[in-house]
Design a protein around this motif. Structure first.
Motif, PDB file in Angstrom:
ATOM      1  N   UNK C 122      59.661 -25.329  32.771  1.00  0.00           N
ATOM      2  CA  UNK C 122      60.681 -24.684  31.422  1.00  0.00           C
ATOM      3  C   UNK C 122      61.408 -23.450  30.977  1.00  0.00           C
ATOM      4  N   UNK C 123      60.223 -22.408  32.174  1.00  0.00           N
ATOM      5  CA  UNK C 123      61.494 -21.157  32.201  1.00  0.00           C
ATOM      6  C   UNK C 123      61.901 -21.093  32.747  1.00  0.00           C
ATOM      7  N   UNK C 124      62.225 -22.088  33.617  1.00  0.00           N
ATOM      8  CA  UNK C 124      63.533 -21.509  34.742  1.00  0.00           C
ATOM      9  C   UNK C 124      64.511 -22.244  33.696  1.00  0.00           C
ATOM     10  N   UNK C 125      64.703 -22.625  33.308  1.00  0.00           N
ATOM     11  CA  UNK C 125      65.878 -23.625  32.155  1.00  0.00           C
ATOM     12  C   UNK C 125      65.935 -23.060  31.497  1.00  0.00           C
ATOM     13  N   UNK C 126      65.099 -21.797  30.860  1.00  0.00           N
ATOM     14  CA  UNK C 126      64.952 -20.606  29.109  1.00  0.00           C
ATOM     15  C   UNK C 126      66.215 -20.196  29.964  1.00  0.00           C
ATOM     16  N   UNK C 127      65.386 -19.093  31.647  1.00  0.00           N
ATOM     17  CA  UNK C 127      66.357 -17.873  31.918  1.00  0.00           C
ATOM     18  C   UNK C 127      67.678 -18.603  32.044  1.00  0.00           C
ATOM     19  N   UNK C 128      67.739 -20.062  33.279  1.00  0.00           N
ATOM     20  CA  UNK C 128      69.224 -19.993  33.007  1.00  0.00           C
ATOM     21  C   UNK C 128      69.618 -20.505  32.512  1.00  0.00           C
ATOM     22  N   UNK C 158      67.551  -9.023  32.006  1.00  0.00           N
ATOM     23  CA  UNK C 158      65.940  -8.820  32.773  1.00  0.00           C
ATOM     24  C   UNK C 158      64.465  -8.687  30.987  1.00  0.00           C
ATOM     25  N   UNK C 159      64.682  -8.128  30.611  1.00  0.00           N
ATOM     26  CA  UNK C 159      63.960  -7.409  29.187  1.00  0.00           C
ATOM     27  C   UNK C 159      64.089  -8.908  28.354  1.00  0.00           C
ATOM     28  N   UNK C 160      64.975  -9.789  28.112  1.00  0.00           N
ATOM     29  CA  UNK C 160      64.844 -11.262  27.126  1.00  0.00           C
ATOM     30  C   UNK C 160      64.475 -12.153  27.923  1.00  0.00           C
ATOM     31  N   UNK C 161      64.622 -12.146  29.376  1.00  0.00           N
ATOM     32  CA  UNK C 161      63.921 -13.238  30.424  1.00  0.00           C
ATOM     33  C   UNK C 161      62.294 -13.148  30.555  1.00  0.00           C
ATOM     34  N   UNK C 162      62.185 -12.154  30.069  1.00  0.00           N
ATOM     35  CA  UNK C 162      60.509 -12.150  29.987  1.00  0.00           C
ATOM     36  C   UNK C 162      60.131 -12.561  28.901  1.00  0.00           C
ATOM     37  N   UNK C 163      60.394 -12.281  27.603  1.00  0.00           N
ATOM     38  CA  UNK C 163      60.464 -12.739  26.494  1.00  0.00           C
ATOM     39  C   UNK C 163      60.477 -13.786  26.501  1.00  0.00           C
ATOM     40  N   UNK C 164      61.490 -15.105  26.998  1.00  0.00           N
ATOM     41  CA  UNK C 164      61.505 -16.133  27.492  1.00  0.00           C
ATOM     42  C   UNK C 164      60.493 -16.313  27.754  1.00  0.00           C
ATOM     43  N   UNK C 165      60.371 -15.678  29.056  1.00  0.00           N
ATOM     44  CA  UNK C 165      58.914 -16.961  30.019  1.00  0.00           C
ATOM     45  C   UNK C 165      57.338 -16.694  28.830  1.00  0.00           C
ATOM     46  N   UNK C 166      58.225 -15.835  27.694  1.00  0.00           N
ATOM     47  CA  UNK C 166      56.342 -15.832  26.650  1.00  0.00           C
ATOM     48  C   UNK C 166      56.768 -16.357  25.466  1.00  0.00           C
ATOM     49  N   UNK C 170      53.768 -20.416  24.883  1.00  0.00           N
ATOM     50  CA  UNK C 170      53.821 -20.290  24.018  1.00  0.00           C
ATOM     51  C   UNK C 170      53.690 -21.747  24.405  1.00  0.00           C
ATOM     52  N   UNK C 171      55.184 -22.382  23.915  1.00  0.00           N
ATOM     53  CA  UNK C 171      55.481 -24.149  23.623  1.00  0.00           C
ATOM     54  C   UNK C 171      54.523 -24.601  24.480  1.00  0.00           C
ATOM     55  N   UNK C 172      54.508 -24.562  26.166  1.00  0.00           N
ATOM     56  CA  UNK C 172      53.543 -25.427  26.480  1.00  0.00           C
ATOM     57  C   UNK C 172      52.409 -25.597  26.157  1.00  0.00           C
ATOM     58  N   UNK C 173      51.340 -24.571  26.582  1.00  0.00           N
ATOM     59  CA  UNK C 173      49.481 -23.769  26.002  1.00  0.00           C
ATOM     60  C   UNK C 173      50.102 -24.788  24.875  1.00  0.00           C
ATOM     61  N   UNK C 174      50.698 -24.143  23.323  1.00  0.00           N
ATOM     62  CA  UNK C 174      50.449 -25.723  22.177  1.00  0.00           C
ATOM     63  C   UNK C 174      50.719 -26.881  22.546  1.00  0.00           C
ATOM     64  N   UNK C 238      50.276  -9.448  29.476  1.00  0.00           N
ATOM     65  CA  UNK C 238      48.995  -9.515  29.276  1.00  0.00           C
ATOM     66  C   UNK C 238      48.709 -10.914  28.257  1.00  0.00           C
ATOM     67  N   UNK C 239      49.715 -10.960  27.359  1.00  0.00           N
ATOM     68  CA  UNK C 239      49.609 -12.295  26.483  1.00  0.00           C
ATOM     69  C   UNK C 239      50.140 -13.595  26.913  1.00  0.00           C
ATOM     70  N   UNK C 240      51.100 -13.689  27.824  1.00  0.00           N
ATOM     71  CA  UNK C 240      51.467 -14.878  29.201  1.00  0.00           C
ATOM     72  C   UNK C 240      50.247 -15.157  29.420  1.00  0.00           C
ATOM     73  N   UNK C 241      49.663 -14.604  29.874  1.00  0.00           N
ATOM     74  CA  UNK C 241      48.750 -14.480  31.236  1.00  0.00           C
ATOM     75  C   UNK C 241      47.657 -15.309  29.733  1.00  0.00           C
ATOM     76  N   UNK C 242      47.616 -14.739  28.653  1.00  0.00           N
ATOM     77  CA  UNK C 242      46.411 -15.223  28.000  1.00  0.00           C
ATOM     78  C   UNK C 242      46.555 -17.260  27.337  1.00  0.00           C
ATOM     79  N   UNK C 243      48.061 -17.288  26.789  1.00  0.00           N
ATOM     80  CA  UNK C 243      48.525 -17.750  26.978  1.00  0.00           C
ATOM     81  C   UNK C 243      48.226 -19.809  27.861  1.00  0.00           C
ATOM     82  N   UNK C 244      48.740 -19.041  29.275  1.00  0.00           N
ATOM     83  CA  UNK C 244      48.954 -19.340  30.502  1.00  0.00           C
ATOM     84  C   UNK C 244      47.199 -19.935  30.783  1.00  0.00           C
ATOM     85  N   UNK C 245      46.268 -19.210  30.440  1.00  0.00           N
ATOM     86  CA  UNK C 245      45.159 -19.556  30.790  1.00  0.00           C
ATOM     87  C   UNK C 245      44.606 -20.438  29.492  1.00  0.00           C
ATOM     88  N   UNK C 246      44.296 -20.225  28.306  1.00  0.00           N
ATOM     89  CA  UNK C 246      44.421 -21.123  27.362  1.00  0.00           C
ATOM     90  C   UNK C 246      44.865 -22.503  27.610  1.00  0.00           C
TER      91      UNK C 246
END
Lengths: 66, 300, 260
Positions: C122-128, C158-166, C170-174, C238-246
């Protein structure tokens, strides 16, 4: 309307081409994947005549797939 | 050798016990039919065996197996596929997820697809598959990793007679390699391939044993005597000292503790003036046994 | 590793064969190039449509490259994110709901591998999509409004891609935790409504993931404060990490709700 005729169409061409490709992807998807929510012809019309938003609506709401 | 041992298996949803203290053992290389009306708890029982559902209580033990999920193949009643994968890609994926050795996967996938009769459709997307083909693919994905136990939920009930015949033959072949537990409410199928039957009713195991044992227990054998005319039948039924009733030109005579014997009956018939067309000893079908076990509310 | 590759291949095929890898980047390109083109022709269009009062043209602000990149970012942040969220909000929940997950969950699978594969694809599609969209925007911006330093552009991207990873985490975790409609609602609230709220009253604080896209743009006009940027960057990771764990936790916990 003379001003519109003077517009540099080379600048706008990519916009139109991309929208056409997007509509084309919808048509290919409908013909390959079969099932849609709602009638297929309607989605093809929406994709062709509602630029950008039409194909988006199809992919989000019209696509029925597993 | 014991394949799987289930003890006091219970599943409770709120107040309702959907599966209630069910215990049974399956021996290796046997076929067992899990029989019961809709809502008896068949699917829930199978779901717990697959690990999809956590039992409220009870144990499931497979001797010598650590993770049961790796030793089980499961075919749900309505298997749902990712329709954008081809049959071959599907089997490749499921084999890998079941932990099959990498170098074996491609060869095995091809072999199994040919075995279930999908050799020609191997590279077609599942979206284009018919119901029968999907069921074959379902069996293929359930046996690709050579599971010790194959669980099938109503494997043939959604198929037409031809498809049912083909799948039953396939299952009989598979049965030589593995242990099978399948649920069904179609008793003809159960009669065809079964070493053991388990009757479920309202979540409880009400009867179990080999088909022969259950049959002996519940069977009410009787003679079916066909006469030329219904008059003759009626007269024979009323005159003989047998417990008998006439239905048109047929008389049904009960057998109590093997009395009368066939010889006695034939003797009596021979000395009677009536014209006998046919005499046979009838045993109850699994369906009739099922109705008795399931009781009056045992709607199929 | 074997399971992860298998899941990755599965998700990859899903996104290709449903054309997500094609149509979403095209939508982003369209979103990215619309503003530069539209603004460039604005005067012509206004003249053509009606009689403008004298001196109206001079009242229109003169646009710089940064304004156009900001406008494109605004498009990505609204329609772009809705498209991405809507496309992946069913990645777990739909598979449970339609029963396709059953044949996977009965196997000894790793939910960590499953979650990571879904998030990565999902992140690859977002970043592409973001790269394509910003490239289109940049192309027209440079052509019509003036130069942008490539290194600064890359920093913004690059900064925007970090935001997209976040956003995708969130999307996949929800999706792992809830049914599709609830997952969509919560994600939209967390990401889009959150962004709006942050832009309205966010003047009181400086470090939230929502500000990443703004800080990205500030790389371009060199107004970024690096210490604040790094705090935001680390908080977002850190929040990405939290959402991945959740997400991994819930994907396992909700597995039993699959339709059999």
């Amino acid at each position: 309307m003379e001003e519109l005729a003077n517009i540099n169409w080379a600048l706008i061409a990519p916009l139109i081409i991309l929208q056409f490709i997007l509509a084309l992807v919808v048509i290919v998807d409908i013909s390959c994947n079969g099932a849609t929510n709602g009638p297929k012809w309607l989605w093809i019309i929406v994709a062709l005549f509602v630029s950008t938003i039409g194909p988006i609506l199809y992919f989000i709401f019209g696509r029925k797939s597993q | 050798m014991t394949c799987i041992q289930v003890a006091q298996l219970t599943k409770q949803f709120g107040e309702q016990k959907v599966v209630d203290h069910v215990s049974f053992t399956l021996e290796e290389h046997t076929a067992t039919a899990l029989i019961g009306p809709n809502g008896a708890g068949k699917t829930t029982t199978l779901s717990m065996l697959t690990g999809l559902l956590q039992p409220t209580n009870g144990q499931i033990i497979m001797p010598g197996v650590k993770d049961i999920r790796g030793a089980i193949g499961f075919l749900p009643q309505y298997p749902q596929y990712f329709s954008w994968l081809t049959a071959f890609e599907y089997l490749e994926m499921t084999a890998n997820l079941s932990g099959m050795e990498k170098r074996k996967v491609k060869k095995e996938a091809q072999k199994i697809l040919e075995f279930v009769g999908l050799g020609a459709a191997m590279n077609k997307k599942v979206a284009a598959f018919s119901g029968g083909m999907k069921q074959r693919l379902g069996i293929a994905q359930a046996i690709i990793h050579q599971p010790k136990l194959l669980l099938l939920d109503e494997p043939v009930s959604a198929l037409d007679p031809v498809g049912r015949r083909e799948i039953m033959n396939l299952l009989k072949e598979i049965q030589q390699q593995t242990t099978i537990l399948y649920s069904t409410h179609i008793l003809n199928d159960a009669e065809e391939m079964t070493d053991q039957v388990l009757f479920l009713r309202n979540g409880q195991l009400v009867e179990q044993g080999s088909l022969h044992q259950v049959r002996t227990k519940f069977d009410e054998p009787r003679y079916k005597i066909q006469f030329v005319s219904s008059d003759e039948a009626r007269q024979f039924a009323s005159q003989s000292e047998l417990v008998a009733k006439a239905e048109q030109n047929i008389v049904y005579a009960d057998i109590r503790e093997e009395k009368p014997s066939m010889q006695q009956l034939l003797h009596r018939l021979a000395s009677s003036p009536y014209h006998v067309v046919k005499v046979e000893r009838e045993t109850a079908s699994l369906e009739e046994i099922f109705m008795k076990v399931a009781g009056s509310d045992g709607t199929i | 590793m074997g399971q992860f590759n298998t899941f990755l291949l599965k998700e990859w095929r899903e996104s290709w064969r449903s054309f997500k890898f094609i149509w979403i980047p095209i939508v982003f390109i369209l979103l990215g190039i619309t503003d530069p083109i539209l603004n460039y022709f604005m005067e012509d269009i206004l003249n053509a449509v009606g009689n403008m009062p004298e001196g109206f043209a001079t009242m229109m602000p003169e646009l710089h490259a940064i304004d156009l990149l900001a406008a494109s970012t605004g498009q990505f942040q609204s329609i772009g994110l809705i498209v991405l969220i809507a496309s992946y909000t069913g990645t777990f929940s739909k598979e449970r709901q339609n029963g396709t997950a059953t044949l996977l969950y009965v196997r000894p699978i790793s939910f960590t591998a499953m979650f990571l594969s879904k998030w990565i694809v999902a992140s690859s599609v977002a970043i592409v999509s973001a790269i394509a969209g910003y490239a289109g925007s940049m192309y027209y911006t440079v052509l019509l409004y003036g130069k942008v330093d490539p290194a600064r552009f890359m920093a913004m991207l690059g900064t925007y891609c970090i935001w997209l990873l976040f956003v995708m985490a969130v999307t996949v975790a929800m999706s792992a935790a809830f049914k599709t409609p609830i997952a969509t609602t919560i994600t939209i609230v967390l990401i889009l409504i959150g962004s709006v709220v942050d832009s309205i009253i966010g003047g009181f604080w400086t470090v939230t993931p929502y500000k990443l896209s703004t800080y990205g743009l500030r790389f371009v006009d060199e107004s970024v404060t690096m210490s604040i940027f790094w705090s935001t960057f680390i908080l977002t990771l850190s929040l990405i990490f939290v959402f991945v764990i959740v997400g991994i936790y819930f994907s396992k916990k909700r597995a039993s709700t699959v339709k059999v």
